[in-house]
Design an enzyme around this catalytic site. Structure first.
Site, PDB file in Angstrom:
ATOM      1  N   SER A  61     -27.301  -5.931  13.083  1.00 37.09           N
ATOM      2  CA  SER A  61     -27.288  -7.222  12.399  1.00 37.09           C
ATOM      3  C   SER A  61     -28.350  -7.377  11.311  1.00 37.09           C
ATOM      4  CB  SER A  61     -27.388  -8.367  13.415  1.00 37.09           C
ATOM      5  OG  SER A  61     -28.578  -8.279  14.172  1.00 37.09           O
ATOM      6  N   GLU A  81      -6.417   2.211  -0.022  1.00 30.71           N
ATOM      7  CA  GLU A  81      -7.290   2.822   0.979  1.00 30.71           C
ATOM      8  C   GLU A  81      -8.584   2.019   1.128  1.00 30.71           C
ATOM      9  OE1 GLU A  81      -8.032   6.958   0.462  1.00 30.71           O
ATOM     10  OE2 GLU A  81      -6.002   7.506   1.043  1.00 30.71           O
ATOM     11  N   ARG A  84      -8.514  -1.296   3.193  1.00 31.04           N
ATOM     12  CA  ARG A  84      -8.418  -1.194   4.646  1.00 31.04           C
ATOM     13  C   ARG A  84      -9.761  -1.507   5.306  1.00 31.04           C
ATOM     14  NH1 ARG A  84      -6.056   4.314   6.571  1.00 31.04           N
ATOM     15  NH2 ARG A  84      -6.064   3.169   8.544  1.00 31.04           N
ATOM     16  N   GLU A  92      -8.599  -8.774  -6.742  1.00 33.07           N
ATOM     17  CA  GLU A  92      -8.004  -7.720  -7.567  1.00 33.07           C
ATOM     18  C   GLU A  92      -7.183  -8.311  -8.699  1.00 33.07           C
ATOM     19  OE1 GLU A  92      -4.884  -3.948  -7.172  1.00 33.07           O
ATOM     20  OE2 GLU A  92      -5.572  -4.986  -5.357  1.00 33.07           O
ATOM     21  N   GLU A  93      -7.135  -7.601  -9.790  1.00 32.13           N
ATOM     22  CA  GLU A  93      -6.253  -7.919 -10.917  1.00 32.13           C
ATOM     23  C   GLU A  93      -4.833  -8.161 -10.404  1.00 32.13           C
ATOM     24  OE1 GLU A  93      -4.911  -5.432 -14.937  1.00 32.13           O
ATOM     25  OE2 GLU A  93      -6.547  -4.734 -13.669  1.00 32.13           O
ATOM     26  N   SER A  94      -4.191  -9.194 -10.884  1.00 27.38           N
ATOM     27  CA  SER A  94      -2.870  -9.567 -10.386  1.00 27.38           C
ATOM     28  C   SER A  94      -1.778  -9.214 -11.379  1.00 27.38           C
ATOM     29  CB  SER A  94      -2.807 -11.070 -10.093  1.00 27.38           C
ATOM     30  OG  SER A  94      -1.482 -11.439  -9.728  1.00 27.38           O
ATOM     31  N   ARG A  96       1.131 -10.216 -10.996  1.00 33.40           N
ATOM     32  CA  ARG A  96       1.998 -11.391 -11.094  1.00 33.40           C
ATOM     33  C   ARG A  96       1.662 -12.209 -12.330  1.00 33.40           C
ATOM     34  NH1 ARG A  96       2.221 -15.283  -6.180  1.00 33.40           N
ATOM     35  NH2 ARG A  96       4.008 -16.009  -7.398  1.00 33.40           N
ATOM     36  N   ARG A 191     -15.696   7.420   3.946  1.00 40.22           N
ATOM     37  CA  ARG A 191     -15.077   7.792   2.681  1.00 40.22           C
ATOM     38  C   ARG A 191     -15.886   8.813   1.883  1.00 40.22           C
ATOM     39  NH1 ARG A 191      -9.803   6.599   3.389  1.00 40.22           N
ATOM     40  NH2 ARG A 191      -9.539   4.431   4.052  1.00 40.22           N
TER      41      ARG A 191
END
Length: 237
Positions: A61, A81, A84, A92-94, A96, A191
């Protein structure tokens, strides 16, 4: 025909932070001595010893105080990845709401291409020059066809959120990610590939490239904590 922008790298840049080794020490010592941020008797060696003890005994902690924000540009498959790892916040860039730029990933010439072994227990070895050229050709053809289909749909008035379905995971996106030191060490432990780690991980190379850049930032901002992370097998506390 749109000209594709081809990259083999990733971007990981520090945007903001309030990290310090002192923050770990303060958080740990409040349990036993109370307020410590104005303590004139603080000693660097003693602080380092405490941080190493916390890391070794996995008292996690105190490593949750403070955060850093990174700006990341990478192929979408890398983001899937990275995201996760849920001990973080992401924006994040969209696709849409904006038209994605035609920026796509090709493996660098030194990127291993050939898988040997079964899933979960395999290694990668270099490909031949012919295999590398084949990968480049196939990916470029796929990228060009996909982006042209995407553009045709947009010109026809199709909503971006539908047209984006044509785009492959090799297209680049961008995001901001914010995490605390404990979450960052968890990410790094999984990673990066290090033979001297207590638990050796075998990440995909592209996300490891991101992790290596993030670790360089971490090591600069919190050198004592990073050294203790290294000394104790790269295990997140």
């Amino acid at each position: 025909m749109t000209t594709l922008d081809i990259r083999s790298d990733v971007t990981v840049q520090l945007v903001d932070h309030n990290l310090s080794d002192k923050a770990v020490v303060r958080a740990a010592r409040v349990s036993t001595v109370g307020q410590t941020h104005n303590n004139p008797t603080e000693d660097a060696d003693r602080d380092a010893g405490l941080i190493n003890y916390l890391m070794r005994e996995r008292h996690g902690s105190p490593f949750e105080h403070g955060s850093l924000t990174l700006f990341v540009e990478a192929p979408i498959f890398v983001f899937r990845e990275w995201q996760r790892h849920r001990i973080a916040s992401y924006n994040e860039e969209s696709a849409r709401y904006r038209e994605l730029r035609p920026v796509f990933y090709l493996p660098a010439a030194d990127r291993n291409l050939v898988q040997v072994g079964k899933p979960g227990a395999y290694r990668l070895k270099p490909g031949t020059a012919e295999q590398l050229a084949f990968v480049d050709c196939e990916l470029l053809n796929a990228y060009e066809a996909a982006y042209e289909a995407y553009e045709r749909m947009l010109v026809a008035g199709i909503a971006r959120e539908i047209a984006r379905a044509a785009l492959p995971v090799g297209i680049y996106s961008s995001m901001y990610v914010t995490m605390n030191p404990r979450g960052l060490m968890n990410f790094l432990s999984l990673r990066t590939h290090r033979e001297d780690a207590a638990f050796v991980s075998n990440p995909q190379r592209e996300i490891e490239m991101c992790a290596e850049k993030a670790e360089a930032i971490f090591a600069e901002l919190m050198p004592v904590t990073h050294a203790a992370f290294e000394a104790n097998g790269r295990v997140a506390p």
